[in-house]
Motif scaffolding. Structure first.
Motif, PDB file in Angstrom:
ATOM      1  N   ASP A  90       0.832  -1.188   0.000  1.00  0.00           N
ATOM      2  CA  ASP A  90       0.000   0.000   0.000  1.00  0.00           C
ATOM      3  C   ASP A  90       0.878   1.253   0.000  1.00  0.00           C
ATOM      4  O   ASP A  90       1.530   1.563   0.992  1.00  0.00           O
ATOM      5  CB  ASP A  90      -0.923   0.023   1.219  1.00  0.00           C
ATOM      6  CG  ASP A  90      -1.974   1.104   1.080  1.00  0.00           C
ATOM      7  OD1 ASP A  90      -3.097   0.789   0.669  1.00  0.00           O
ATOM      8  OD2 ASP A  90      -1.646   2.278   1.342  1.00  0.00           O
ATOM      9  N   PRO A  91       0.913   1.997  -1.100  1.00  0.00           N
ATOM     10  CA  PRO A  91       1.805   3.170  -1.182  1.00  0.00           C
ATOM     11  C   PRO A  91       1.521   4.217  -0.119  1.00  0.00           C
ATOM     12  O   PRO A  91       2.443   4.894   0.334  1.00  0.00           O
ATOM     13  CB  PRO A  91       1.520   3.712  -2.595  1.00  0.00           C
ATOM     14  CG  PRO A  91       0.950   2.563  -3.348  1.00  0.00           C
ATOM     15  CD  PRO A  91       0.195   1.740  -2.355  1.00  0.00           C
ATOM     16  N   MET A  92       0.263   4.353   0.311  1.00  0.00           N
ATOM     17  CA  MET A  92      -0.042   5.399   1.276  1.00  0.00           C
ATOM     18  C   MET A  92       0.616   5.128   2.624  1.00  0.00           C
ATOM     19  O   MET A  92       1.037   6.054   3.315  1.00  0.00           O
ATOM     20  CB  MET A  92      -1.549   5.555   1.463  1.00  0.00           C
ATOM     21  CG  MET A  92      -1.915   6.821   2.233  1.00  0.00           C
ATOM     22  SD  MET A  92      -3.683   7.078   2.399  1.00  0.00           S
ATOM     23  CE  MET A  92      -4.079   5.915   3.689  1.00  0.00           C
ATOM     24  N   LYS A 198      -9.285   4.569   4.249  1.00  0.00           N
ATOM     25  CA  LYS A 198      -8.986   5.616   3.270  1.00  0.00           C
ATOM     26  C   LYS A 198     -10.270   6.331   2.850  1.00  0.00           C
ATOM     27  O   LYS A 198     -10.320   7.562   2.791  1.00  0.00           O
ATOM     28  CB  LYS A 198      -8.321   5.002   2.033  1.00  0.00           C
ATOM     29  CG  LYS A 198      -6.865   4.653   2.166  1.00  0.00           C
ATOM     30  CD  LYS A 198      -6.398   4.103   0.819  1.00  0.00           C
ATOM     31  CE  LYS A 198      -4.957   3.674   0.846  1.00  0.00           C
ATOM     32  NZ  LYS A 198      -4.537   3.117  -0.466  1.00  0.00           N
ATOM     33  N   ASP A 199     -11.294   5.540   2.512  1.00  0.00           N
ATOM     34  CA  ASP A 199     -12.555   6.134   2.079  1.00  0.00           C
ATOM     35  C   ASP A 199     -13.151   6.992   3.192  1.00  0.00           C
ATOM     36  O   ASP A 199     -13.672   8.097   2.933  1.00  0.00           O
ATOM     37  CB  ASP A 199     -13.538   5.037   1.671  1.00  0.00           C
ATOM     38  CG  ASP A 199     -13.105   4.289   0.417  1.00  0.00           C
ATOM     39  OD1 ASP A 199     -12.257   4.825  -0.326  1.00  0.00           O
ATOM     40  OD2 ASP A 199     -13.604   3.159   0.199  1.00  0.00           O
ATOM     41  N   PHE A 200     -13.102   6.472   4.417  1.00  0.00           N
ATOM     42  CA  PHE A 200     -13.636   7.212   5.551  1.00  0.00           C
ATOM     43  C   PHE A 200     -12.899   8.541   5.713  1.00  0.00           C
ATOM     44  O   PHE A 200     -13.512   9.603   5.842  1.00  0.00           O
ATOM     45  CB  PHE A 200     -13.503   6.369   6.819  1.00  0.00           C
ATOM     46  CG  PHE A 200     -13.881   7.092   8.084  1.00  0.00           C
ATOM     47  CD1 PHE A 200     -15.204   7.169   8.484  1.00  0.00           C
ATOM     48  CD2 PHE A 200     -12.906   7.703   8.865  1.00  0.00           C
ATOM     49  CE1 PHE A 200     -15.551   7.838   9.654  1.00  0.00           C
ATOM     50  CE2 PHE A 200     -13.242   8.375  10.032  1.00  0.00           C
ATOM     51  CZ  PHE A 200     -14.573   8.439  10.424  1.00  0.00           C
ATOM     52  N   GLU A 234       0.122  12.817   0.729  1.00  0.00           N
ATOM     53  CA  GLU A 234       0.521  12.833   2.133  1.00  0.00           C
ATOM     54  C   GLU A 234      -0.618  13.235   3.055  1.00  0.00           C
ATOM     55  O   GLU A 234      -0.664  12.802   4.216  1.00  0.00           O
ATOM     56  CB  GLU A 234       1.697  13.782   2.342  1.00  0.00           C
ATOM     57  CG  GLU A 234       3.019  13.256   1.821  1.00  0.00           C
ATOM     58  CD  GLU A 234       4.126  14.287   1.952  1.00  0.00           C
ATOM     59  OE1 GLU A 234       5.295  13.866   2.056  1.00  0.00           O
ATOM     60  OE2 GLU A 234       3.831  15.505   1.961  1.00  0.00           O
ATOM     61  N   LEU A 235      -1.525  14.069   2.588  1.00  0.00           N
ATOM     62  CA  LEU A 235      -2.604  14.558   3.453  1.00  0.00           C
ATOM     63  C   LEU A 235      -3.432  13.421   4.037  1.00  0.00           C
ATOM     64  O   LEU A 235      -3.560  13.325   5.270  1.00  0.00           O
ATOM     65  CB  LEU A 235      -3.485  15.546   2.680  1.00  0.00           C
ATOM     66  CG  LEU A 235      -4.751  16.027   3.407  1.00  0.00           C
ATOM     67  CD1 LEU A 235      -4.393  16.720   4.718  1.00  0.00           C
ATOM     68  CD2 LEU A 235      -5.560  16.957   2.505  1.00  0.00           C
ATOM     69  N   PRO A 236      -4.000  12.525   3.233  1.00  0.00           N
ATOM     70  CA  PRO A 236      -4.770  11.430   3.853  1.00  0.00           C
ATOM     71  C   PRO A 236      -3.891  10.470   4.651  1.00  0.00           C
ATOM     72  O   PRO A 236      -4.355   9.895   5.644  1.00  0.00           O
ATOM     73  CB  PRO A 236      -5.423  10.729   2.654  1.00  0.00           C
ATOM     74  CG  PRO A 236      -4.573  11.082   1.491  1.00  0.00           C
ATOM     75  CD  PRO A 236      -4.071  12.462   1.756  1.00  0.00           C
ATOM     76  N   ALA A 237      -2.631  10.291   4.240  1.00  0.00           N
ATOM     77  CA  ALA A 237      -1.730   9.407   4.991  1.00  0.00           C
ATOM     78  C   ALA A 237      -1.488   9.957   6.388  1.00  0.00           C
ATOM     79  O   ALA A 237      -1.533   9.227   7.384  1.00  0.00           O
ATOM     80  CB  ALA A 237      -0.408   9.245   4.244  1.00  0.00           C
ATOM     81  N   HIS A 238      -1.212  11.258   6.465  1.00  0.00           N
ATOM     82  CA  HIS A 238      -0.942  11.886   7.761  1.00  0.00           C
ATOM     83  C   HIS A 238      -2.181  11.833   8.643  1.00  0.00           C
ATOM     84  O   HIS A 238      -2.107  11.528   9.840  1.00  0.00           O
ATOM     85  CB  HIS A 238      -0.516  13.328   7.518  1.00  0.00           C
ATOM     86  CG  HIS A 238       0.309  13.912   8.621  1.00  0.00           C
ATOM     87  ND1 HIS A 238       1.042  13.150   9.511  1.00  0.00           N
ATOM     88  CD2 HIS A 238       0.526  15.208   8.993  1.00  0.00           C
ATOM     89  CE1 HIS A 238       1.669  13.947  10.368  1.00  0.00           C
ATOM     90  NE2 HIS A 238       1.368  15.194  10.068  1.00  0.00           N
TER      91      HIS A 238
END
Length: 408
Positions: A90-92, A198-200, A234-238
């Protein structure tokens, strides 16, 4: 029990015993006898090196140049399975702060560090106390409850909601997904949880774009959209890391801490007599059983000598916080729970640049939770024999499956 001698020039890889998750400390003690660095085969077959002794663990935590958080430094990556495989698939997950080194780690940490400073955490206290009291009220008419389900799970999830600005009605949904992620036995189950998380998170970030508030998620959206301090990926990952990072560890601190106190009636009695001992008790419970079992992942960027043993470049390295916290060269009578312990430089929150960002908040959660339970339910006790309580291993975290307690 490990039988090799530390004097052997070539240590043979040691397999993790089947019951490790339920009682890790005998195995960790045997590894400390072998040396400060020991080759260990994980239950999924992954080869690794475990750093076991306090000084060696502390040194490695402060040496991010040679002990990296970034998985691309690993060699033989096809042999790294389960949770580590997820980082590659998973890249994220590669982009979350905990899996990165400077300068990216430094940049991302700066964006949220103020949300966890003393003033910010103190400002959260009244809301967290109200949350805890509402959960206590819900238990107050019952003689017996299952404490993980009724308090130790919903309280930390509610804390995350307060911090990030997520509606409390969403707490059961994302809390269940986090549990699925860290407890998945198969990579595909964890990947399914990641996709749903991720969707959430994508939906919540869009809500903050449309209607920003005074919360951490809104601050991250502003950092990305207006200041270009986070990339689109990066935003959703963080945000996802902040959602998940303190959830399971706080569940453990509350349920595991209460269990240990109930197992040690002398310590429990001292704490009831003097609630002023609570701050020291929280740190001692963290030393005695830190949530990351046995510790945290790193990757050797070069051949590293640890107390006369060479950890090869590219190795998966596990810095055993739980072992370091029971090292008799650092702690007197380390296998004894002692809430009056004066010298307690435990490593439950790590050290160095990756020192736990939420350490202050975790201590506050533990103080409110354990202090409130003992105040509201002074006769609390185990409702089942201690040997029936089982630990649930969660990819190098742990929590109690259940903790049935009587409240009166």
């Amino acid at each position: 029990m490990v039988t090799q001698k530390a004097a052997e020039s070539e240590l043979q890889p040691v397999p993790v015993p089947p019951d490790f998750g339920n009682n890790p400390h005998p195995f960790l003690a045997s590894l400390r006898e072998l040396g400060a660095a020991v080759p260990v085969v994980l239950p999924d077959g992954t080869p690794s090196w475990w750093i076991t002794r306090y000084d060696a663990v502390d040194a490695a935590l402060n040496d991010h140049a040679r002990f990296s958080n970034e998985v691309h430094h690993a060699v033989g990556r096809e042999e790294i399975k389960n949770s580590q495989a997820l980082i590659r698939k998973d890249p994220m997950l590669r982009l979350v702060m905990i899996n990165r080194d400077p300068p990216d780690h430094t940049r991302m940490r700066k964006l949220v560090v103020q949300a966890f400073n003393a003033r910010a955490v103190d400002n959260l206290r009244p809301r967290l106390e109200r949350l805890a009291e509402s959960l206590f009220d819900g238990m107050s008419t019952e003689d017996e409850v299952e404490l993980v389900e009724r308090f130790a799970f919903p309280f930390p999830v509610g804390v995350i909601c307060e911090l990030l600005g997520i509606p409390h009605e969403d707490s059961n949904h994302f809390g269940g997904l986090v549990t699925q992620l860290v407890g998945a036995g198969k990579p595909e189950d964890a990947l399914s949880a990641i996709r749903q998380l991720k969707d959430f998170m994508a939906a919540k970030l869009e809500e903050k774009r449309a209607a920003p508030g005074d919360d951490v998620l809104s601050g991250l959206v502003e950092a990305a959209d207006e200041h270009n301090l986070l990339s689109e990926d990066e935003l959703p990952a963080h945000a996802l890391q902040l959602l998940t990072a303190g959830h399971e560890t706080s569940i453990y601190l509350i349920s595991g801490g209460m269990f240990r106190l109930l197992q040690h009636p002398d310590q429990l009695a001292a704490l009831k007599k003097d609630p002023g001992l609570l701050a020291g008790a929280i740190d001692e419970l963290l030393r005695f059983d830190p949530p990351p079992i046995p510790g945290v992942f790193r990757y050797a960027t070069e051949d590293v000598e640890v107390d006369g043993v060479t950890v090869p470049k590219g190795s998966l390295v596990i810095l055993c916080l739980a072992s370091a916290n029971r090292d008799s060269t650092k702690f007197e009578d380390p296998d004894r729970l002692d809430i009056l312990r004066r010298q307690n430089p435990h490593l439950a929150f790590g050290n160095g640049i990756h020192y736990c960002l939420g350490a202050r908040l975790a201590r506050l959660e533990g103080t409110i939770a354990l202090g409130g339970l003992l105040r509201r339910f002074p006769d609390i006790g185990l409702a089942v024999p201690p040997e029936e309580i089982r630990w649930r291993p969660l990819h190098f975290l742990q929590r109690l499956d259940r903790l049935p307690v009587r409240l009166r």
